[in-house]
Design an enzyme around this catalytic site. Structure first.
Site, PDB file in Angstrom:
ATOM      1  N   ASP A 228      53.858  37.203  28.224  1.00  0.00           N
ATOM      2  CA  ASP A 228      52.906  38.322  28.250  1.00  0.00           C
ATOM      3  C   ASP A 228      53.409  39.373  29.264  1.00  0.00           C
ATOM      4  OD1 ASP A 228      50.505  39.641  27.661  1.00  0.00           O
ATOM      5  OD2 ASP A 228      49.345  38.522  29.149  1.00  0.00           O
TER       6      ASP A 228
ATOM      7  N   HIS B  33      41.201  44.937  30.904  1.00  0.00           N
ATOM      8  CA  HIS B  33      41.570  43.619  31.428  1.00  0.00           C
ATOM      9  C   HIS B  33      40.544  43.124  32.446  1.00  0.00           C
ATOM     10  CE1 HIS B  33      45.909  44.672  30.370  1.00  0.00           C
ATOM     11  NE2 HIS B  33      45.716  43.511  29.782  1.00  0.00           N
TER      12      HIS B  33
ATOM     13  N   HIS C 160      44.355  43.401  24.012  1.00  0.00           N
ATOM     14  CA  HIS C 160      44.330  42.763  25.336  1.00  0.00           C
ATOM     15  C   HIS C 160      42.917  42.837  25.891  1.00  0.00           C
ATOM     16  CE1 HIS C 160      48.704  42.252  26.518  1.00  0.00           C
ATOM     17  NE2 HIS C 160      48.739  42.622  25.257  1.00  0.00           N
TER      18      HIS C 160
ATOM     19  N   GLY D  63      40.714  40.334  26.105  1.00  0.00           N
ATOM     20  CA  GLY D  63      39.854  39.676  25.113  1.00  0.00           C
ATOM     21  C   GLY D  63      38.582  39.050  25.661  1.00  0.00           C
TER      22      GLY D  63
ATOM     23  N   ASN E 158      44.342  38.638  23.303  1.00  0.00           N
ATOM     24  CA  ASN E 158      44.696  37.955  24.554  1.00  0.00           C
ATOM     25  C   ASN E 158      43.459  37.577  25.361  1.00  0.00           C
ATOM     26  OD1 ASN E 158      47.267  38.681  23.809  1.00  0.00           O
ATOM     27  ND2 ASN E 158      47.802  39.595  25.777  1.00  0.00           N
ATOM     28  N   VAL E 159      43.440  36.338  25.823  1.00  0.00           N
ATOM     29  CA  VAL E 159      42.300  35.845  26.598  1.00  0.00           C
ATOM     30  C   VAL E 159      42.806  35.197  27.894  1.00  0.00           C
ATOM     31  CG1 VAL E 159      40.339  34.248  26.602  1.00  0.00           C
ATOM     32  CG2 VAL E 159      40.987  35.425  24.473  1.00  0.00           C
TER      33      VAL E 159
ATOM     34  N   THR F 139      40.701  35.778  31.506  1.00  0.00           N
ATOM     35  CA  THR F 139      39.594  35.577  32.458  1.00  0.00           C
ATOM     36  C   THR F 139      38.624  34.471  32.012  1.00  0.00           C
ATOM     37  OG1 THR F 139      39.778  37.929  32.980  1.00  0.00           O
ATOM     38  CG2 THR F 139      37.800  36.813  33.746  1.00  0.00           C
TER      39      THR F 139
HETATM   40  P1  13P Z   1      41.129  39.118  29.861  1.00  0.00           P
HETATM   41  O1  13P Z   1      41.387  38.629  31.234  1.00  0.00           O
HETATM   42  O2  13P Z   1      40.127  40.174  29.804  1.00  0.00           O
HETATM   43  O3  13P Z   1      40.813  37.997  28.921  1.00  0.00           O
HETATM   44  O4  13P Z   1      42.495  39.781  29.336  1.00  0.00           O
HETATM   45  C1  13P Z   1      43.634  38.996  29.136  1.00  0.00           C
HETATM   46  C2  13P Z   1      44.838  39.781  28.759  1.00  0.00           C
HETATM   47  O5  13P Z   1      44.763  40.785  28.106  1.00  0.00           O
HETATM   48  C3  13P Z   1      46.141  39.264  29.191  1.00  0.00           C
HETATM   49  O6  13P Z   1      47.204  40.014  28.740  1.00  0.00           O
END
Ligand code: 13P
Length: 302
Positions: free
Chosen positions: A83, A196, A232, A234, A254-255, A257
């Site tokens: 990533d 993000h 991103h 997500g 993308n997840v 957090t």
């Molecule tokens: P989140 O932390 O909002 O889930 O985003 C993750 C991300 O986009 C990593 O590239």
């Protein structure tokens, strides 16, 4: 599907109107729980690490994540993705991105991301092209980013409603058309209201704002680009937007957090408890939020 490569899998996802979620690994013990949950849901996902996760969290290095991945990888359910490798990082420092990309390719990553989104369009194209050249020489697809997906910077976010209403930093559809042709990137990360989760030490434990998405902007980008699109940030996007964005062309989401915070919150009870918390959070994300239970079946049809 057992030997399908990441590029082919993403094309299949885009064509089928489904998505492949990518899960970040800021702490190495998360990886086992992430893979187990993907397998137990009969889903398909990418296991990912971003540079900031070995710089600011505890995933150590891309090589360490690749080594951990090899212990648990499932040909039917997972692939390994690098990533965010930024050209200019969240602290405004220039990064030797080619070195990181080369290290990732030689340690077994099956796709990589170069993030030149802080640069003017022509420089973003140039850096992305350089990465595409070496990645494609190894048969590896490249994700790039255009537009500003905020949230990783040290300071607070501007008020979200204002940000969303102004569309400031959203991916420009015409630039996306030019970028996708000229850079040669295989997948494009877009900014359409997504942000993000915060990563600064002061804010990383805080709840994320509930983001919305401009589906109109997504449609405009989709019409002008022929490549799979990536969302991103997500975690915490309002569910109806997520589901609709997947239907309209988001092929990867993308997840980070949503699975990192439960790990950190449970760590005082020990690593096993923290892994269990990640596993439970993964089930919630895959089954309830993304509705991707049994998605591995889609990729078996070939
Ligand atoms: P989140 O932390 O909002 O889930 O985003 C993750 C991300 O986009 C990593 O590239």
């Amino acid at each position: 599907m057992s030997n399908l490569k990441s590029g082919e899998l993403m094309r299949m996802a885009a064509e089928a109107g489904t998505a492949i979620p990518g899960f970040n690994i800021p702490y190495l013990p998360m990886l086992e729980a992430v893979v187990n949950a993907i397998k137990d849901c009969n889903s398909f996902g990418l296991v990912m690490v971003a540079r900031l996760e070995w710089e600011k969290f505890e995933s150590k290095s891309p090589e360490a994540v690749a080594e951990e991945y090899r212990k648990f990888a499932s040909e039917l359910h997972t692939r390994l993705h690098l990533d965010h490798v930024p050209v200019i990082d969240e602290d405004n420092r220039r990064v030797d991105y080619m070195d990181i990309i080369r290290r990732a390719i030689s340690s077994g990553y099956e796709s990589v991301m170069i993030d030149g989104s802080h640069l003017p369009l022509d420089e973003n194209i140039r850096c992305t092209k350089d990465v595409v050249e070496i990645a494609h020489a190894s048969g590896i697809p490249v994700e790039a980013e255009l537009g500003a997906v905020l949230g990783h910077e040290a300071g607070p976010l501007p008020p979200y409603d204002e940000l969303f209403a102004s569309g400031k930093g959203f991916t420009d559809p015409e630039e996306a058309r030019i970028f996708s042709i000229e850079s040669g990137a295989d997948w494009l990360s877009v900014a359409i209201g997504n942000v993000h989760g915060a990563i600064s030490a002061a804010a990383r434990g805080k709840a994320k704002i509930e983001a919305r998405l401009s589906l109109e902007r997504l449609d405009q980008i989709r019409k002008r680009t022929g490549i799979p699109l990536v969302l991103h940030g997500g975690t915490g996007i309002r569910k109806e937007y997520v589901i609709e964005s997947i239907r309209r062309g988001i092929a990867k989401i993308n997840v980070a957090t949503a699975i990192r915070q439960p790990y950190e919150a449970s760590l005082a009870k020990g690593t096993i408890a923290a892994q269990d918390a990640v596993y439970e959070a993964m089930l919630k994300v895959i089954n309830d939020e993304l509705e991707l239970k049994n998605s591995a079946e889609i990729f078996k049809k070939k």
